[in-house]
Design a protein around this motif. Structure first.
Motif, PDB file in Angstrom:
ATOM      1  N   ASP A  50       0.864  -1.189   0.000  1.00 48.63           N
ATOM      2  CA  ASP A  50       0.000   0.000   0.000  1.00 48.63           C
ATOM      3  C   ASP A  50       0.891   1.226   0.000  1.00 48.63           C
ATOM      4  OD1 ASP A  50      -2.003   1.915   0.429  1.00 48.63           O
ATOM      5  OD2 ASP A  50      -1.785   1.725   2.614  1.00 48.63           O
ATOM      6  N   GLU A  52       0.359   4.310   0.488  1.00 48.55           N
ATOM      7  CA  GLU A  52       0.138   5.312   1.532  1.00 48.55           C
ATOM      8  C   GLU A  52       0.825   4.951   2.834  1.00 48.55           C
ATOM      9  OE1 GLU A  52      -4.314   6.635   0.280  1.00 48.55           O
ATOM     10  OE2 GLU A  52      -3.820   6.660   2.397  1.00 48.55           O
ATOM     11  N   SER A  53       0.689   3.705   3.224  1.00 45.62           N
ATOM     12  CA  SER A  53       1.143   3.354   4.564  1.00 45.62           C
ATOM     13  C   SER A  53       2.472   2.600   4.585  1.00 45.62           C
ATOM     14  CB  SER A  53       0.076   2.495   5.253  1.00 45.62           C
ATOM     15  OG  SER A  53      -0.068   1.257   4.560  1.00 45.62           O
ATOM     16  N   SER A  54       2.847   1.918   3.482  1.00 44.12           N
ATOM     17  CA  SER A  54       3.935   0.933   3.602  1.00 44.12           C
ATOM     18  C   SER A  54       5.112   1.129   2.659  1.00 44.12           C
ATOM     19  CB  SER A  54       3.362  -0.482   3.398  1.00 44.12           C
ATOM     20  OG  SER A  54       2.360  -0.723   4.364  1.00 44.12           O
ATOM     21  N   LYS A  57       7.918   3.077   4.245  1.00 45.24           N
ATOM     22  CA  LYS A  57       8.552   2.309   5.312  1.00 45.24           C
ATOM     23  C   LYS A  57       9.503   1.257   4.721  1.00 45.24           C
ATOM     24  CE  LYS A  57       5.919   0.903   8.805  1.00 45.24           C
ATOM     25  NZ  LYS A  57       5.020   0.052   9.607  1.00 45.24           N
ATOM     26  N   VAL A  61      13.721   0.683   4.891  1.00 48.15           N
ATOM     27  CA  VAL A  61      14.401  -0.551   5.293  1.00 48.15           C
ATOM     28  C   VAL A  61      15.470  -0.922   4.260  1.00 48.15           C
ATOM     29  CG1 VAL A  61      14.102  -3.038   5.646  1.00 48.15           C
ATOM     30  CG2 VAL A  61      12.469  -1.416   6.637  1.00 48.15           C
ATOM     31  N   VAL A  76      12.447  -5.769  11.993  1.00 48.15           N
ATOM     32  CA  VAL A  76      11.055  -6.237  11.924  1.00 48.15           C
ATOM     33  C   VAL A  76      10.226  -5.087  11.377  1.00 48.15           C
ATOM     34  CG1 VAL A  76       9.038  -7.044  13.203  1.00 48.15           C
ATOM     35  CG2 VAL A  76      11.327  -7.826  13.838  1.00 48.15           C
ATOM     36  N   CYS A  77       9.464  -5.419  10.337  1.00 44.56           N
ATOM     37  CA  CYS A  77       8.755  -4.359   9.611  1.00 44.56           C
ATOM     38  C   CYS A  77       7.319  -4.803   9.341  1.00 44.56           C
ATOM     39  CB  CYS A  77       9.506  -4.151   8.295  1.00 44.56           C
ATOM     40  SG  CYS A  77       8.826  -2.864   7.284  1.00 44.56           S
ATOM     41  N   GLU A  78       6.337  -3.940   9.731  1.00 43.67           N
ATOM     42  CA  GLU A  78       4.931  -4.274   9.477  1.00 43.67           C
ATOM     43  C   GLU A  78       4.467  -3.573   8.211  1.00 43.67           C
ATOM     44  OE1 GLU A  78       3.373  -5.021  14.032  1.00 43.67           O
ATOM     45  OE2 GLU A  78       3.419  -2.994  13.224  1.00 43.67           O
ATOM     46  N   LEU A  79       3.927  -4.351   7.292  1.00 43.14           N
ATOM     47  CA  LEU A  79       3.589  -3.803   5.973  1.00 43.14           C
ATOM     48  C   LEU A  79       2.157  -4.184   5.583  1.00 43.14           C
ATOM     49  CD1 LEU A  79       6.925  -4.830   4.251  1.00 43.14           C
ATOM     50  CD2 LEU A  79       6.302  -2.505   4.988  1.00 43.14           C
ATOM     51  N   VAL A  80       1.545  -3.316   4.793  1.00 41.81           N
ATOM     52  CA  VAL A  80       0.195  -3.601   4.283  1.00 41.81           C
ATOM     53  C   VAL A  80       0.332  -3.954   2.809  1.00 41.81           C
ATOM     54  CG1 VAL A  80      -2.087  -2.639   3.791  1.00 41.81           C
ATOM     55  CG2 VAL A  80      -0.935  -2.058   5.931  1.00 41.81           C
ATOM     56  N   LEU A  87      -6.888  -3.593   0.321  1.00 40.07           N
ATOM     57  CA  LEU A  87      -5.701  -3.751   1.151  1.00 40.07           C
ATOM     58  C   LEU A  87      -5.888  -4.935   2.074  1.00 40.07           C
ATOM     59  CD1 LEU A  87      -5.128  -0.004   2.132  1.00 40.07           C
ATOM     60  CD2 LEU A  87      -4.158  -1.262   0.208  1.00 40.07           C
ATOM     61  N   GLU A  89      -4.811  -7.019   5.684  1.00 37.71           N
ATOM     62  CA  GLU A  89      -4.461  -6.636   7.047  1.00 37.71           C
ATOM     63  C   GLU A  89      -2.946  -6.499   7.160  1.00 37.71           C
ATOM     64  OE1 GLU A  89      -6.333  -5.845   9.481  1.00 37.71           O
ATOM     65  OE2 GLU A  89      -8.209  -6.263   8.439  1.00 37.71           O
ATOM     66  N   PRO A  90      -2.442  -5.587   7.985  1.00 36.43           N
ATOM     67  CA  PRO A  90      -0.990  -5.462   8.153  1.00 36.43           C
ATOM     68  C   PRO A  90      -0.388  -6.783   8.655  1.00 36.43           C
ATOM     69  CG  PRO A  90      -2.150  -3.664   9.241  1.00 36.43           C
ATOM     70  CD  PRO A  90      -3.183  -4.653   8.804  1.00 36.43           C
TER      71      PRO A  90
ATOM     72  N   TRP B  56       3.731   4.534  13.297  1.00 36.74           N
ATOM     73  CA  TRP B  56       3.718   3.170  12.749  1.00 36.74           C
ATOM     74  C   TRP B  56       4.334   3.152  11.352  1.00 36.74           C
ATOM     75  CZ3 TRP B  56       1.279   0.961   8.451  1.00 36.74           C
ATOM     76  CH2 TRP B  56       1.355  -0.457   8.388  1.00 36.74           C
ATOM     77  N   GLN B  57       4.005   4.188  10.565  1.00 36.84           N
ATOM     78  CA  GLN B  57       4.569   4.244   9.216  1.00 36.84           C
ATOM     79  C   GLN B  57       6.084   4.397   9.261  1.00 36.84           C
ATOM     80  OE1 GLN B  57       2.714   7.046   6.627  1.00 36.84           O
ATOM     81  NE2 GLN B  57       0.672   6.183   6.926  1.00 36.84           N
ATOM     82  N   LEU B  58       6.550   5.010  10.337  1.00 35.17           N
ATOM     83  CA  LEU B  58       8.007   5.164  10.480  1.00 35.17           C
ATOM     84  C   LEU B  58       8.642   3.922  11.095  1.00 35.17           C
ATOM     85  CD1 LEU B  58       8.202   8.868  11.750  1.00 35.17           C
ATOM     86  CD2 LEU B  58       8.774   7.986   9.471  1.00 35.17           C
ATOM     87  N   ASN B  59       7.827   2.904  11.300  1.00 32.46           N
ATOM     88  CA  ASN B  59       8.274   1.640  11.884  1.00 32.46           C
ATOM     89  C   ASN B  59       8.812   1.800  13.307  1.00 32.46           C
ATOM     90  OD1 ASN B  59       8.183  -1.067  11.315  1.00 32.46           O
ATOM     91  ND2 ASN B  59      10.400  -1.201  10.982  1.00 32.46           N
ATOM     92  N   VAL B  63       1.899  -2.692  15.064  1.00 33.49           N
ATOM     93  CA  VAL B  63       0.437  -2.721  14.948  1.00 33.49           C
ATOM     94  C   VAL B  63      -0.198  -2.950  16.326  1.00 33.49           C
ATOM     95  CG1 VAL B  63      -1.488  -4.113  14.088  1.00 33.49           C
ATOM     96  CG2 VAL B  63       0.339  -3.443  12.553  1.00 33.49           C
ATOM     97  N   VAL B 102     -14.188  -3.025   4.404  1.00 34.24           N
ATOM     98  CA  VAL B 102     -12.791  -3.394   4.615  1.00 34.24           C
ATOM     99  C   VAL B 102     -12.077  -2.372   5.498  1.00 34.24           C
ATOM    100  CG1 VAL B 102     -12.517  -4.766   2.513  1.00 34.24           C
ATOM    101  CG2 VAL B 102     -12.256  -2.276   2.419  1.00 34.24           C
ATOM    102  N   ARG B 104     -11.055  -0.539   8.929  1.00 34.19           N
ATOM    103  CA  ARG B 104     -10.965  -0.770  10.371  1.00 34.19           C
ATOM    104  C   ARG B 104     -10.833   0.533  11.157  1.00 34.19           C
ATOM    105  NH1 ARG B 104     -11.041  -5.651  12.019  1.00 34.19           N
ATOM    106  NH2 ARG B 104     -10.498  -7.375  10.658  1.00 34.19           N
ATOM    107  N   PRO B 155      -7.667   3.129  -1.181  1.00 37.57           N
ATOM    108  CA  PRO B 155      -8.098   1.891  -1.864  1.00 37.57           C
ATOM    109  C   PRO B 155      -9.515   1.464  -1.470  1.00 37.57           C
ATOM    110  CG  PRO B 155      -5.869   1.656  -1.018  1.00 37.57           C
ATOM    111  CD  PRO B 155      -6.408   2.932  -0.458  1.00 37.57           C
ATOM    112  N   HIS B 156     -10.051   2.052  -0.406  1.00 35.41           N
ATOM    113  CA  HIS B 156     -11.384   1.654   0.034  1.00 35.41           C
ATOM    114  C   HIS B 156     -12.500   2.471  -0.617  1.00 35.41           C
ATOM    115  CE1 HIS B 156      -9.370   0.090   3.977  1.00 35.41           C
ATOM    116  NE2 HIS B 156      -9.130  -0.686   2.928  1.00 35.41           N
ATOM    117  N   ARG B 183     -10.060  10.417   5.348  1.00 33.17           N
ATOM    118  CA  ARG B 183      -8.938  11.226   4.848  1.00 33.17           C
ATOM    119  C   ARG B 183      -8.975  11.488   3.339  1.00 33.17           C
ATOM    120  NH1 ARG B 183      -3.421   9.282   7.022  1.00 33.17           N
ATOM    121  NH2 ARG B 183      -3.514   7.906   5.224  1.00 33.17           N
TER     122      ARG B 183
END
Lengths: 411, 219
Positions: A50, A52-54, A57, A61, A76-80, A87, A89-90, B56-59, B63, B102, B104, B155-156, B183
């Motif tokens: 995604d 926008e969010s990932s 990030k 990395v 450790v990296c959380e990605l969508v 999309l 879930e992360p 979170w986006q900056l890691n 989550v 979809v 949350r 995307p939603h 947003r």
């Protein structure tokens, strides 16, 4: 440099990738291809994320590859991940690389699928909680309002009670005063009774003496008295009798006004029959009674006295022996309009108000002014009794057509 | 005037640390200082949540941290709402609110429902990830004056269009007013009409104003 993943990773329950230092996927264990339904080897891994969010990030990395001085490092990296139109879930990935940073291992942390179920459940419960809380808060506010209203009402009732208690106190004081006044009145009435009886006795004794003297004079003269002196003596006897009647009537009048009887069921037709029997009118006098006279609850004694006075008055003052008397009634709301109508002499218009006064007698309009010899108490007594019961008495009379005495008697 | 930036920083620190008691205390302090519910939501809580997303986006957080911050925030909102609620005679207007199936990110939608409740609206809050069929069934059953649909991620947006279309088809001429938010609409308000909605708003308080203007209190 070996860039092929060992075959054993195909059994790993999540995605495993080899990614070059520019972020391109070199090899995959096939998991992501199946999930995203697309070819990923040879593509930049960022294209599957995604933006926008990932993407940012991930790029951070990749840029860090090789910067570490450790023999092996991991982030450790959380990605969508994006499927193109939605999309996912992360999810968490461990990114590991060697010091030369030529190849990075991207290893997804396997997740128990039940975690998604739990998350869904938690979301639903959370929503339910929010709505329940909203309902509870609203209900509590309603309850608070109701309690507030109840408090205000209780306050009002309390103030009303205080006012009622104060009024009750006043009523008690008034009742006490009334009782005292009633007792004083009873004492006064007793004294008046005694006074009237004394007067009656005091006046009665000399009157009886006068009557006796008149009778003795007549006996002594033994028929010698004739003409004018005899007529004068007869007039003297009549007037003495009249005066005794007046004293007796006045005494009854005073007592009738004070004597109250209990309320009982009264058959008015039977009561009128009884009155007529007492009065014993001459046979030529016709008395008819309307068939609709009521039976109702009232004080019997005063009603009897009213009929006695009115019918007696008619019989006494009728100039003719064949007088016709009619007793009737009309219902008027909360009262009965009783009437005693006769065919006797009429009452002059000017006297129709004054006849109700005590000791007032009226010569009939068609009698030439002769005094009927009445005590003048009967109609006054009627007036007093009717007014005491809350009613009203009046007379309607037209010359040559007799009179109609009316009285309203409350039901 | 309460110092919202200082309170906001305290609140962010509390939810970032996962300290719910500290977060509740900040919200209580804001209430005591005279901050109303709309200001608490929009000036204190909303910026803190955006910052959590950015972290979170900056890691810098996971989550799990983000979920914990959201859960604490929902509990803090419940407390703030309870303190702020004062009974007003219902104005006879109603709203059903849902995130697309979809989505949350539900906090913004809940803020809208809470603020509308304070204005005397009867709201039905369906929360996150509401299937289209469920929303349509609820709208048919409740026949609200308005429906609010939230989508926080671009995307939603296609799902927003699907929801709007399904409601319009189901309700025909008696379709309620449909307002959309999130947003993507903040960045491009014209998306609302492109997706078939009647209105959009920049935040929950603005949505209350828009709905108040567009929906008559007398039905």
């Amino acid at each position: 440099m070996v860039t092929r993943l060992p075959r054993c990773f195909t059994r790993y329950p999540a995605a495993v990738l080899h990614v070059s230092s520019d972020g391109t996927v070199i090899d995959s264990n096939g998991r992501l291809e199946r999930e995203l339904n697309r070819v990923i080897v040879g593509q930049p891994f960022a294209a599957m994320l995604d933006p926008e969010s990932s993407s940012g990030k991930w790029n951070g990395v990749i840029a860090g590859l090789g910067a570490s001085t450790e023999p092996a490092d991991a982030v450790v990296c959380e990605l969508v991940l994006s499927t193109g139109d939605s999309l996912l879930e992360p999810r968490s990935f461990s990114v590991l690389w060697d010091r030369d940073a030529a190849v990075a291992w991207v290893i997804e942390h396997p997740l128990d699928p039940r975690v998604d179920d739990v998350r869904r459940e938690v979301t639903e419960v959370n929503t339910e909680l929010a709505n329940t809380q909203r309902d509870l808060v609203r209900d509590r506010a309603r309850l608070a309002n109701a309690l507030d209203l109840a408090d205000r009402l209780t306050g009002q009732v309390s103030r009303q009670n205080e006012r009622l208690a104060a009024q009750n106190e006043e009523l008690l004081v008034i009742t006490k005063e009334l009782n005292e006044q009633r007792q004083a009145l009873e004492r006064s009435n007793r004294l008046l009774d005694e006074f009237a009886r004394d007067i009656s006795d005091d006046l009665g004794a000399p009157l009886r003496s006068v009557a006796n003297y008149v009778r003795w004079i007549e006996e002594d003269l033994n028929g010698a008295l004739t003409g004018g002196p005899r007529a004068h003596l007869e007039l003297l006897r009549v007037q003495v009798e009249r005066m005794r009647d007046m004293i007796t009537s006045r005494l009854e009048h005073a007592r009738a006004a004070r004597t109250g009887g209990g309320v009982e069921l009264v058959d008015v037709a039977a009561l009128v029959d009884e009155v007529v029997a007492v009065l014993d009118p001459p046979p030529t006098c016709v008395i008819d009674v309307a068939p609709n006279l009521p039976v109702f609850e009232t004080e019997r004694a005063p009603l009897r006295q009213v009929f006695l006075s009115l019918i007696g008055n008619v019989i006494k003052h009728s100039a003719r022996a064949d007088v016709h008397v009619h007793v009737g009634v009309t219902e008027t709301g909360g009262a009965y309009d009783f009437s005693v109508r006769d065919t006797g002499p009429s009452i002059p218009l000017r006297a129709q108000e004054s006849i109700w006064k005590l000791l007032h007698t009226v010569p009939p309009a068609d009698s030439g002014g002769a005094d009927g010899g009445d005590t003048g108490v009967g109609l006054s007594l009627v007036h007093q009794l009717v007014e005491t019961q809350g009613g009203h008495a009046w007379v309607e009379s037209t010359e040559g057509h007799g009179s109609a005495f009316h009285f309203l008697w409350l039901k | 005037m309460p110092n919202t930036s200082s309170l906001g920083a305290s609140y962010l620190g509390a939810i970032r640390d996962g300290d719910r008691r500290r977060a509740f205390k900040v919200v209580e302090d804001a209430h005591t200082a005279g901050l109303d519910l709309a200001a608490t939501y929009l000036d204190l809580i909303q910026p803190a949540l955006r910052e959590i997303g950015r972290l979170w986006q900056l890691n810098l957080i996971s989550v799990a941290d983000e979920h914990l911050a959201t859960a604490i925030t929902q509990a803090a909102m419940a407390r703030a709402y309870e303190r702020a609620f004062a009974w007003s005679t219902p104005l006879g207007r109603s709203l059903v609110a849902a995130c697309v199936d979809v989505e949350r990110h539900e906090v913004g939608l809940r803020m809208l429902c809470d603020l509308l409740d304070l204005e005397g609206w009867q709201t039905t809050y369906l929360g996150a990830t509401v299937p289209v069929t469920s929303l349509v069934a609820m709208v048919q059953r409740r026949r609200p004056d308005a429906v609010a649909i939230s989508a926080a991620l671009s995307p939603h947006l296609l799902r927003v269009r699907a929801m709007v279309t399904a409601i319009r088809e189901a309700m025909g001429d008696s379709c309620p007013l449909i307002i959309v938010g999130g947003r993507p609409f903040l960045e491009n308000p014209s998306l609302a009409t492109e997706l078939g909605a009647d209105a959009t708003a920049t935040n929950a308080a603005d949505a209350v104003r828009v709905l108040g203007d567009r929906v008559s209190p007398v039905r």
